[in-house]
Design an enzyme around this catalytic site. Structure first.
Site, PDB file in Angstrom:
ATOM      1  NE  ARG A  44      83.988  20.325  35.981  1.00 50.71           N
ATOM      2  CZ  ARG A  44      85.004  20.424  36.278  1.00 50.71           C
ATOM      3  NH1 ARG A  44      86.289  19.821  35.807  1.00 50.71           N
ATOM      4  NH2 ARG A  44      85.118  20.914  37.659  1.00 50.71           N
TER       5      ARG A  44
ATOM      6  CB  THR B  82      82.903  10.723  33.949  1.00 46.91           C
ATOM      7  OG1 THR B  82      81.942  11.712  33.693  1.00 46.91           O
ATOM      8  CG2 THR B  82      82.265   9.565  34.409  1.00 46.91           C
TER       9      THR B  82
ATOM     10  CG  ASP C  98      81.587  25.752  40.797  1.00 41.25           C
ATOM     11  OD1 ASP C  98      81.360  24.358  40.858  1.00 41.25           O
ATOM     12  OD2 ASP C  98      80.949  26.762  40.099  1.00 41.25           O
TER      13      ASP C  98
ATOM     14  CG  ASP D 201      78.733  26.570  43.391  1.00 37.98           C
ATOM     15  OD1 ASP D 201      77.511  26.668  42.809  1.00 37.98           O
ATOM     16  OD2 ASP D 201      79.385  25.708  43.464  1.00 37.98           O
TER      17      ASP D 201
HETATM   18  N1  URA Z   1      84.870  25.178  36.807  1.00 31.82           N
HETATM   19  C1  URA Z   1      85.136  25.941  37.811  1.00 31.82           C
HETATM   20  O1  URA Z   1      84.125  26.603  37.902  1.00 31.82           O
HETATM   21  N2  URA Z   1      85.987  26.164  38.529  1.00 31.82           N
HETATM   22  C2  URA Z   1      87.170  25.357  38.250  1.00 31.82           C
HETATM   23  O2  URA Z   1      88.313  25.290  38.929  1.00 31.82           O
HETATM   24  C3  URA Z   1      86.951  24.333  37.227  1.00 31.82           C
HETATM   25  C4  URA Z   1      85.836  24.445  36.393  1.00 31.82           C
END
Ligand code: URA
Length: 214
Positions: free
Chosen positions: A109, A113, A205, A208
């Site tokens: 991502r 944007t 995330d 992560d």
């Molecule tokens: N991707 C993720 O890993 N966590 C989110 O909250 C949104 C997208």
């Protein structure tokens, strides 16, 4: 469980999934714990997302007798992982269906944007004859899932399901508008997205937390 207002979304609300998801959401959960739970939830969700696969009777011989016994019929399965967090679900799915083919779709991502940028795509050739289950733990804006599915459709895929752990209402809406033929399976629908496109309350995330990159 299907909600009448979202007929293409199935929330898999099994108590074991919900309990494990609660532990995953907790920010104190370790990387190892997070990864193990994601794999365990993938087992349970795989069971649901493949629940209606068609069976056929095949002749076998047990040590005692000949018999006709049920086996999965027809279309072969492809699991399509949206990198990199999709791999956490993929591992658990492959535990249950070790013979499945695998597609990898590399998307990240753009943090400004929130649009997906493709950096890798590798899939089996004959997608038209297969059931494709696309996996990504988080359906946030829906942009990555939509981009991945459009790419699979360009390559002939026509029978696709999308499996995630958490979905945001905004992502479901966006995804459903562009991919009305693709059913969504999720363990929960959360409140909303924040301005950075993270699911709230969510779990942070997913990549992560799986790989310890933050
Ligand atoms: N991707 C993720 O890993 N966590 C989110 O909250 C949104 C997208």
């Amino acid at each position: 469980m299907n909600d009448v207002s979202r007929p293409n979304v199935t929330v898999i609300d099994h108590p074991l999934i919900q309990h494990k998801l609660t532990i995953m959401r907790n920010k104190e959960t370790s990387i190892a714990g997070f990864r193990r739970l994601l794999r365990e939830i993938a087992h349970l969700m795989c069971y649901e997302v493949t629940r209606d696969l068609e069976l056929e009777m095949i002749p076998i011989e047990t040590p005692m007798a000949l018999m006709d016994s049920p086996a999965i019929k027809g279309k072969k399965l492809v699991f399509a992982s949206i990198l990199r967090a999709g791999n956490g679900l993929l591992d658990g799915m492959l535990d249950l269906v070790p013979a499945a083919r695998v597609a990898h779709i590399g998307l990240y991502r753009d943090h400004e944007t929130l649009e997906p940028v493709e950096y890798y795509f590798k899939a089996p050739a004959d997608l038209a004859n297969r059931l494709i289950i696309v996996v990504d733990p988080m359906l946030a804006t829906g942009n990555s899932a939509t981009a991945a599915i459009e790419k699979l459709k360009e390559r002939g895929a026509n029978d696709i399901r999308f499996l995630c752990l958490l979905a945001a209402p905004e992502g479901i809406k966006n995804f459903t508008e562009s991919q009305p033929d693709v059913p969504i399976f999720t363990a929960a629908i959360d409140s909303h997205l924040n301005e950075k496109g993270y699911i709230i309350p969510g779990l942070g995330d997913a990549g992560d937390r799986m790989y310890g990159t933050k």
